[in-house]
Design a protein around this motif. Sequence first.
Motif, short mmCIF file in Angstrom:
data_model
loop_
_atom_site.label_atom_id
_atom_site.label_comp_id
_atom_site.label_asym_id
_atom_site.label_seq_id
_atom_site.Cartn_x
_atom_site.Cartn_y
_atom_site.Cartn_z
N LYS A 46 0.84 -1.21 0.00
CA LYS A 46 0.00 0.00 0.00
C LYS A 46 0.87 1.25 0.00
O LYS A 46 0.53 2.26 -0.63
CB LYS A 46 -0.95 -0.02 1.21
N LEU A 47 2.00 1.20 0.69
CA LEU A 47 2.91 2.36 0.68
C LEU A 47 3.52 2.56 -0.71
O LEU A 47 3.80 3.67 -1.12
CB LEU A 47 4.01 2.18 1.74
N GLU A 48 3.69 1.46 -1.44
CA GLU A 48 4.20 1.59 -2.82
C GLU A 48 3.14 2.25 -3.71
O GLU A 48 3.47 3.06 -4.58
CB GLU A 48 4.61 0.22 -3.37
N THR A 49 1.88 1.90 -3.50
CA THR A 49 0.80 2.53 -4.27
C THR A 49 0.73 4.01 -3.92
O THR A 49 0.57 4.88 -4.80
CB THR A 49 -0.55 1.84 -3.95
N SER A 53 1.17 7.47 -6.40
CA SER A 53 0.25 8.62 -6.55
C SER A 53 0.90 9.91 -6.06
O SER A 53 0.60 10.98 -6.58
CB SER A 53 -1.11 8.35 -5.91
N ALA A 54 1.82 9.82 -5.09
CA ALA A 54 2.51 11.03 -4.61
C ALA A 54 3.36 11.64 -5.73
O ALA A 54 3.58 12.86 -5.77
CB ALA A 54 3.40 10.69 -3.42
N ARG A 55 3.84 10.80 -6.66
CA ARG A 55 4.73 11.30 -7.72
C ARG A 55 3.97 11.73 -8.96
O ARG A 55 4.57 12.12 -9.96
CB ARG A 55 5.76 10.21 -8.08
N ASP A 56 2.65 11.62 -8.91
CA ASP A 56 1.86 11.92 -10.09
C ASP A 56 0.90 13.07 -9.76
O ASP A 56 -0.04 12.90 -8.97
CB ASP A 56 1.08 10.63 -10.46
N ASP A 101 3.70 12.02 5.50
CA ASP A 101 3.13 12.99 4.56
C ASP A 101 4.19 14.04 4.18
O ASP A 101 4.36 14.39 3.01
CB ASP A 101 1.92 13.64 5.24
N THR A 102 4.91 14.52 5.19
CA THR A 102 5.96 15.53 4.96
C THR A 102 7.05 14.97 4.04
O THR A 102 7.52 15.63 3.11
CB THR A 102 6.59 15.95 6.31
N GLN A 103 7.44 13.73 4.30
CA GLN A 103 8.49 13.11 3.47
C GLN A 103 8.05 13.00 2.02
O GLN A 103 8.84 13.17 1.10
CB GLN A 103 8.85 11.71 4.01
N HIS A 104 6.75 12.71 1.79
CA HIS A 104 6.25 12.64 0.41
C HIS A 104 6.35 14.00 -0.27
O HIS A 104 6.75 14.09 -1.43
CB HIS A 104 4.80 12.13 0.38
N THR A 119 10.05 6.99 2.53
CA THR A 119 8.63 6.90 2.85
C THR A 119 8.17 5.47 3.19
O THR A 119 7.44 5.27 4.15
CB THR A 119 7.78 7.43 1.67
N VAL A 120 8.65 4.49 2.41
CA VAL A 120 8.17 3.12 2.63
C VAL A 120 8.64 2.58 3.99
O VAL A 120 7.99 1.70 4.59
CB VAL A 120 8.56 2.22 1.43
N CYS A 121 9.73 3.14 4.52
CA CYS A 121 10.23 2.72 5.84
C CYS A 121 9.20 2.96 6.95
O CYS A 121 9.28 2.36 8.03
CB CYS A 121 11.53 3.44 6.18
#
Length: 434
Positions: A46-49, A53-56, A101-104, A119-121
């Motif tokens: 889910k963190l990968e998903t 979306s964070a990059r788009d 959220d901040t890291q994204h 982020t995934v960590c």
Amino acid sequence: MPTVFKFGGASIKDADAIRHLTPLIEAHADRPLVVVVSAMGKTTNKLETLLASARDDGRKDAYRDCFDALQAEHREAIESLFGDASDSPRERVDVLFEELDTQHRKHRDAPYAKHYDQTVCYGELISTTIVAAWLNHCGIATDWHDARELVRTDACHQSANLDWTATADAIRGRLAGSERVILTQGFIGGTEQSEATTLGREGSDFSAAIFAHCLDAHEVVIWKDVTGLFNADPRRFDNAVQLERLSYAEATELAWHGAKVIHPKTLGPLQEKSIPLMVRSFETPEAAPSVIDAERRFDAEVPCCILREKQVWLEVLPRDFAFMDEPRQHDILGRLVEAGLHANLIDSSAMRFALCLDDKPERLETLIDSLENDYELRREDRLTLLTVRHPRPGMMDALSEGREALAERRNATTAQRLFHSDDCPETWHIPEAR
Ligand code: ADP
Ligand code: ASP
Ligand code: MG
């Protein structure tokens, strides 16, 4: 000498699963005990998903929905475990979600792999915060440790390489001699510059081995949803049987060929210090585990089958009727390494060099873009690679059941065949030895 326990995502998938952990840890009264924990359930996926979306720019709503759903799942588990108790980790977990959220925001234009690790960590940081609070709530004195400060790595994001000296110093310096349960994250590490890194998907087994190696552990127990290591994935082979004993070397072969039950890097650090690995069931802890150690006597006792799905077959052909000789093979394999890919099977002839690869779209695109400049390429998708260790006579043919094999390879210990996935059954059966 400590014992190291490792709990994967399935063993802490929700509040009930976390409750179930307590007696397993309580039963192991000997301290020190180091407990390495993964993210809850399928959180890493889910963190990968969420990352995608964070990059788009066009998917801001998807980002928010995914973020909220993930936070809600974790809040639900906390609510169920702690209710209104004053030692609930709810606020600490909310802070971790804010950090995520901040890291994204901070990394959305950074290279993908760096953004990934920052982020995934959080999957593991959040799950361990909940589990540590729960154990303390149950009266088991537990200290939470940040693996980003203990597992020291280079900055090769998504598959970081260990700095063993710095890691051993940090782990021994902070953890040796503790009388409390030590709880930390699998999968994650950190650089000298305090940037988070990850060790590769499913890397928590490797983390457990790192802690065990550095602390000269007595044994490592990885708690799974299966009673041990089987001679094939029991979900895919209807007559798979559990292996009681296996050597480090043979277990490494099985993991390397794709047996998804143990991360392939796990066995090396244990073998160096002769630390046995037990694979046990968190659902039926009374069942006999599989024991992996230096003993090689039982390695070839039963044939083992491994499936690798979502494979791609890439044939590389010359444009000039020249041989695909060593200099060209060297050139192709160099580009494979640069693209960050691994060949699961290689086949070569005078004017053809062919590779069976995992279908990792971004990396494959990099490789194909590079090779296309100099070679003709032919590609087949939707393939399944079957590997059998110590096959008995006739076994590969029986397993193939008249299916056409696109490629095959065999040596003294291992046979492999590549099939169209559409021709393969959902459930396989290991043929009787003749
Ligand atoms: P976790 O990540 O929770 O530690 P995994 O899901 O990675 O656990 O590993 C457990 C799963 O591995 C089992 O549910 C089983 O389907 C699968 N598996 C694949 N190959 C094997 C095998 N040879 N023996 C046992 N389990 C296997
Ligand atoms: N949470 C990580 C993953 O799902 C690491 C692990 O579980 O081993 O890949
Ligand atoms: Mg796993």
